[in-house]
Enzyme design. Structure first.
Site, PDB file in Angstrom:
ATOM      1  N   MET A  12      35.670  29.207  40.991  1.00 47.80           N
ATOM      2  CA  MET A  12      36.512  28.089  41.403  1.00 47.80           C
ATOM      3  C   MET A  12      37.290  27.697  40.159  1.00 47.80           C
ATOM      4  SD  MET A  12      37.650  26.147  43.659  1.00 47.80           S
ATOM      5  CE  MET A  12      36.604  26.208  45.103  1.00 47.80           C
ATOM      6  N   ASP A 251      46.135  39.701  36.937  1.00 45.91           N
ATOM      7  CA  ASP A 251      45.300  40.184  38.053  1.00 45.91           C
ATOM      8  C   ASP A 251      46.179  40.717  39.189  1.00 45.91           C
ATOM      9  OD1 ASP A 251      43.065  39.363  36.640  1.00 45.91           O
ATOM     10  OD2 ASP A 251      43.103  37.370  37.546  1.00 45.91           O
TER      11      ASP A 251
END
Ligand code: RIB
Length: 303
Positions: A12, A251
């Site tokens: 998170m 990413d």
């Protein structure tokens, strides 16, 4: 449709913007605090899935509120989560992220990501064996990545390694890496070379190729990438875009590269596609939430 298996972290992201980085002992005001899905594993898996690959994700979260929120987010995406362990006694991983003019500084709390042990990976071996491309980073134990890549190589699959956050990498792990993706600081820590020019990139790549890796990409953020496709070294510039949040751009690049390679795209074309996808990712807030779809990338790539 190419098949991609990502083994890695789910976090998170606790993300806040500031116009001034605090010094030691200083308190500053922030703005736009958001709790957003992230983790290098989750982000790379979402990128490959949104860009059209059949994706499975191997990782772990806790049975807590953050874990539930990540699960709810994953349910809205097209990827297989049968390799996702829900740990009853360990908290979900978190990333505390400070953004200053779009650039991020991140502190990771691994939590459940540390429970993705080699034994866990072995129980998920069929997911690895059923994929074309296996992708991993370093937010889960290194020994687990070694096992995943060994399974992958025994099944003649292609492995992509993103050693982030950087740490000493074992010699045995290097022997099972096909494609290496590093940013400037990871490259410097691995090779001792600060890449500024094409000559620097060639030198750094030559050192990395001594590890036995065939294809290498050095990402330079908004400045583009240097890469070696197995035959020669090239530079590709990045598109200039308005930067909102750089978190997860690397990413997106890796997920897009994996997706394109799983579709048998030539390496240089796959790099170009990944550059465009990651350029789009920095124009929006968050990591996973900012990753573009295949249609968005195609439209962006139109001349
Ligand atoms: O690469 C960006 C990611 O790094 C963030 O989503 C954060 O969770 C950390 O893993």
């Amino acid at each position: 449709m190419g098949k991609v298996c990502v083994i890695g972290s789910l976090n998170m992201d606790l993300s806040i913007m500031t116009t001034k980085m605090p010094q030691a002992g200083e308190t500053v005001m922030g703005s736009d605090f958001q709790m957003l899905p992230g983790g290098k594993g989750l982000n790379q898996a979402i990128a490959a899935a949104r860009l059209g690959s059949e994706v499975s994700l191997i990782g772990a979260i806790g049975a807590d509120a953050f874990g539930q929120a990540l699960q709810a987010f994953l349910q809205t995406e097209k990827l297989a989560c049968t390799g996702l362990q829900i740990h009853p006694e360990v908290a979900t991983g978190t990333a505390t992220i400070i953004l200053e003019q779009g650039e991020n500084r991140i502190i990771i709390y691994p939590g459940a990501n540390a429970t993705v042990t080699p034994e866990v990976v072995r129980t998920q071996r069929t997911l690895v064996q059923a994929s074309d491309i296996i992708v991993a980073q370093l937010e889960i134990p290194q020994a687990s990545i070694e096992v995943a890549f060994q399974i992958a190589k025994s099944a003649q699959k292609v492995t992509i390694f993103n050693p982030a956050p950087i740490q000493k990498v074992s010699e045995t792990l290097w022997t099972v890496v096909d494609i290496l993706v590093v940013n400037e600081s990871e490259c410097q820590q691995l090779t001792g070379i600060q890449v500024s020019t094409f000559g620097d990139a060639e030198q750094a790549i030559a050192k990395l190729r001594l590890l036995g890796i065939k294809q290498i990409v050095i990402t330079l953020g908004g400045n583009g990438v240097y890469f070696h496709d197995g035959n020669h070294c090239e530079f590709r510039p990045a598109q200039k875009v308005p930067v909102v949040d750089t978190t997860g751009a690397g990413d997106t690049f890796i997920g897009a590269l994996a997706s394109a390679i799983s579709e048998k795209m030539a390496f240089s074309q796959a790099v170009e596609y990944a550059i465009q996808a990651s350029a789009l990712a920095v124009t929006k807030r968050g990591a996973a939430t900012a990753i573009p779809t295949q249609t968005e990338v195609m439209e962006f790539m139109q001349p």
